[in-house]
Scaffold this active site. Structure first.
Site, PDB file in Angstrom:
ATOM      1  N   THR A  43      32.882 119.590 -57.730  1.00  0.00           N
ATOM      2  CA  THR A  43      32.891 120.112 -56.366  1.00  0.00           C
ATOM      3  C   THR A  43      32.916 121.637 -56.347  1.00  0.00           C
ATOM      4  O   THR A  43      32.684 122.247 -55.323  1.00  0.00           O
ATOM      5  CB  THR A  43      34.103 119.581 -55.586  1.00  0.00           C
TER       6      THR A  43
ATOM      7  N   HIS B  60      40.210 123.449 -61.921  1.00  0.00           N
ATOM      8  CA  HIS B  60      41.428 124.221 -61.707  1.00  0.00           C
ATOM      9  C   HIS B  60      42.618 123.470 -62.310  1.00  0.00           C
ATOM     10  O   HIS B  60      42.441 122.388 -62.883  1.00  0.00           O
ATOM     11  CB  HIS B  60      41.636 124.518 -60.226  1.00  0.00           C
TER      12      HIS B  60
ATOM     13  N   HIS C 136      43.152 119.781 -62.374  1.00  0.00           N
ATOM     14  CA  HIS C 136      42.391 118.894 -63.258  1.00  0.00           C
ATOM     15  C   HIS C 136      42.984 118.795 -64.653  1.00  0.00           C
ATOM     16  O   HIS C 136      42.527 118.003 -65.464  1.00  0.00           O
ATOM     17  CB  HIS C 136      40.953 119.412 -63.403  1.00  0.00           C
TER      18      HIS C 136
ATOM     19  N   LYS D 125      40.751 112.302 -48.778  1.00  0.00           N
ATOM     20  CA  LYS D 125      40.150 113.214 -47.801  1.00  0.00           C
ATOM     21  C   LYS D 125      40.324 112.619 -46.408  1.00  0.00           C
ATOM     22  O   LYS D 125      40.200 111.415 -46.211  1.00  0.00           O
ATOM     23  CB  LYS D 125      38.640 113.374 -48.078  1.00  0.00           C
TER      24      LYS D 125
ATOM     25  N   ARG E 241      33.035 114.617 -46.282  1.00  0.00           N
ATOM     26  CA  ARG E 241      32.779 115.828 -47.042  1.00  0.00           C
ATOM     27  C   ARG E 241      31.420 116.413 -46.727  1.00  0.00           C
ATOM     28  O   ARG E 241      30.487 115.701 -46.409  1.00  0.00           O
ATOM     29  CB  ARG E 241      32.769 115.512 -48.535  1.00  0.00           C
TER      30      ARG E 241
ATOM     31  N   GLN F 211      31.284 104.655 -58.974  1.00  0.00           N
ATOM     32  CA  GLN F 211      32.294 104.857 -60.011  1.00  0.00           C
ATOM     33  C   GLN F 211      32.513 103.572 -60.804  1.00  0.00           C
ATOM     34  O   GLN F 211      32.709 103.615 -62.024  1.00  0.00           O
ATOM     35  CB  GLN F 211      33.601 105.347 -59.381  1.00  0.00           C
TER      36      GLN F 211
ATOM     37  N   ASP G   6      45.169 108.633 -56.684  1.00  0.00           N
ATOM     38  CA  ASP G   6      44.223 108.336 -55.605  1.00  0.00           C
ATOM     39  C   ASP G   6      42.977 107.603 -56.124  1.00  0.00           C
ATOM     40  O   ASP G   6      42.147 107.176 -55.337  1.00  0.00           O
ATOM     41  CB  ASP G   6      43.817 109.626 -54.883  1.00  0.00           C
TER      42      ASP G   6
ATOM     43  N   LYS H  56      51.023 122.226 -52.104  1.00  0.00           N
ATOM     44  CA  LYS H  56      50.113 121.567 -53.008  1.00  0.00           C
ATOM     45  C   LYS H  56      50.158 122.260 -54.371  1.00  0.00           C
ATOM     46  O   LYS H  56      50.109 123.473 -54.450  1.00  0.00           O
ATOM     47  CB  LYS H  56      48.694 121.638 -52.436  1.00  0.00           C
TER      48      LYS H  56
ATOM     49  N   LYS I 254      48.052 125.714 -56.009  1.00  0.00           N
ATOM     50  CA  LYS I 254      47.629 126.695 -55.022  1.00  0.00           C
ATOM     51  C   LYS I 254      48.632 127.845 -55.023  1.00  0.00           C
ATOM     52  O   LYS I 254      49.830 127.626 -55.032  1.00  0.00           O
ATOM     53  CB  LYS I 254      47.594 126.077 -53.619  1.00  0.00           C
ATOM     54  N   THR I 255      48.108 129.047 -55.015  1.00  0.00           N
ATOM     55  CA  THR I 255      48.975 130.199 -54.840  1.00  0.00           C
ATOM     56  C   THR I 255      48.457 130.956 -53.636  1.00  0.00           C
ATOM     57  O   THR I 255      47.472 130.554 -53.022  1.00  0.00           O
ATOM     58  CB  THR I 255      48.937 131.136 -56.069  1.00  0.00           C
TER      59      THR I 255
END
Length: 424
Positions: free
Chosen positions: A43, A48, A51, A85, A89, A178, A199, A234, A237-238
């Site tokens: 995506t 990041h 993962h 989600k 998307r 999948q 998920d 989350k 995330k910063t």
RNA sequence: GGGUCGGUGCCCGAGUGGCCAAAGGGAGCAGACUGUAAAUCUGCCGGCACUGCCUACGUAGGUUCAAAUCCUGCCCGGCCCA
């Protein structure tokens, strides 16, 4: 041949959220090497920290003697996973997707060994076996085996059906793709286990069902839990956004700082999940940490180990050296060489001598503050330090000297650093 | 299509002619305390040429000395009716 007790080890580390029959899977892993796959959807053009658990999981299996298959979702990325989600998307165009897949492939390779004989990793891309399938073949060979009832039962599908955003047929079909991946890898590489984040459970079990129905054989699945933060934010995330594995997006220094600045509670919880060291070793480290939390022993362990894995030993060492200078002694005492290391890790702006008077403008254009107004405020609140000394209102950036005739080190607050380098 | 309620700063939300760059909360930033944590306290929190000026309350106009607040058109969203 394989290391015994892998499953129990994973469970003890807090890495198992769901799994197909644990006793069977555990025994299977102890008995002989198996193939395991984890998928990554392209995506963005970089993975990041979110993962990392997937990559580390594959690495753990490899170290225990199994065969890891990191999968780049060149095909599934075309469709978009509805899991997790709340709305449909936006699809990426083919060129972007292809670009992302290429970039991510490289990152997927980082943590794994591709020349380890029987336990070598194999990088696969589901576009390779999915792109040419015709719609008719797909409906006959995959769709036939999975009932809509089963798909409707999925939590993510249910949520979307009752929401106003709806769910397109495309995303609805994601789980079929999948499932087909799992079957393909099972048929061609004898991959028996798929893992993913919690998920992904519905998608994984769909694959297991498809394998059972169309190939009459069994397969395994397991998920790791969602990585949560003690403050409810989350993970990964910063303020500056996501923490990327790509050094261009998140420098090794910033990457290392992400782990260094982690709250105690989180760091202690993450250590067994992210570190490859044995639980026994980690237990003693955690004990030591709890005895003197201010030493940030656990944070340091994570920072060093993960940065080394992702960016290599050299980059990790440089990042650490830079941090030691910045958070350690008086910067005016730092050697030229030391500052050179810092310059490579910290954002740097080249300026001319004559620009030092325009303090507000410099700080704003360098991105240290968001605007000249912000610069005024921050200085008024004594939030800017130059070469370690508080910058008073009215002073120029050169008020506290120029280090080694070359640099002015600016610090905003406690953790933001910026280097101004004089143009030659 | 008809009716009705609503669209306010990063987010939530108060404000129904001047005292409004707009209450309060959250997020964020800085300071104190610390450990490059957490919690707590304090200050800040649209921009700029910063004791002033400019831009902002869906959008385009209008009324008024003065509008986020009143009027009109349009756009978008909720609910009800068709």
């Amino acid at each position: 041949m394989t290391q015994k007790g892998l499953f129990d080890d994973l469970a003890a580390r807090g890495l198992i959220h769901d799994s197909t029959d644990a006793a069977t899977l555990s025994a299977r892993l102890d008995a002989e090497p198996i193939g395991i796959y984890v998928g990554f959807d392209p995506t963005a053009d970089s993975l990041h920290v979110g993962h990392l658990l997937g990559q580390l999981t594959l690495r753990r299996f490899q170290l225990a003697g199994h065969r890891p298959f990191p999968l780049a979702g060149g095909a599934t990325g075309m469709v978009g996973d509805p899991s997790g989600k709340s709305e449909e998307r936006n699809l990426l165009d083919r060129d972007t997707l292809q670009h992302n897949v290429e970039k991510i492939k490289n990152q997927l390779s980082r943590l794994l060994d591709f020349s380890a004989g029987a336990t070598s990793a194999t990088l696969v891309n589901n576009a390779d076996w999915t792109a040419q399938i015709t719609a008719l073949d797909f409906l006959r060979d995959v769709g036939k085996y999975i009932t809509v009832n089963q798909m409707m039962a999925k939590e993510s599908v249910k949520n979307r059906l009752t929401s106003e955003n709806g769910l397109s047929y495309t995303e609805f079909s994601y789980m079929l793709l999948q499932a087909n991946d799992f079957r393909h890898l099972c048929a061609t590489h004898n991959v028996e286990l798929q893992m993913g984040g919690s998920d992904q459970w519905g998608n994984i079990t769909a694959g297991i069902d498809l394998i059972r129905k169309s190939m009459s054989r069994s397969a395994f699945g397991a998920t790791w839990p969602l990585v949560t933060r003690s403050d409810g934010q989350k993970f990964g995330k910063t303020a500056g956004g996501a923490v990327w594995l790509d050094a261009q997006r998140t420098s090794p220094y910033q990457f290392r700082q992400f782990w260094m600045q982690m709250p105690d509670d989180d760091a202690v919880r993450y250590v067994p999940q992210f570190s490859l060291q044995s639980l026994d070793e980690l237990k003693s480290v955690i004990d030591e940490h709890n005895g003197a939390p201010e030493r940030r022993i656990v944070q340091r362990l994570l920072a060093t180990e993960i940065t080394t894995m992702v960016h290599g030993a050299d980059a990790a060492r440089d990042a650490e050296a830079a941090a030691d200078i910045l958070f350690g002694a008086d910067p005016t005492q730092a050697s030229f060489e030391a500052l050179n290391v810092v310059a490579a890790e910290v954002p740097t702006t080249v300026v001319g001598h004559d620009q030092f008077d325009d303090v507000f403008g410099l700080l704003a254009s360098a991105g240290v503050v968001t605007s000249t107004s912000d610069a005024r405020r921050t200085i008024a609140q004594k939030g800017i330090k130059v070469n370690g000394v508080v910058l008073e209102e009215g002073q120029t950036l050169a008020a506290h000297g120029v280090l080694h005739d070359k640099w002015v080190l600016v610090r905003k607050g406690k953790t933001t650093y910026h280097l101004f380098e004089i143009a030659r």
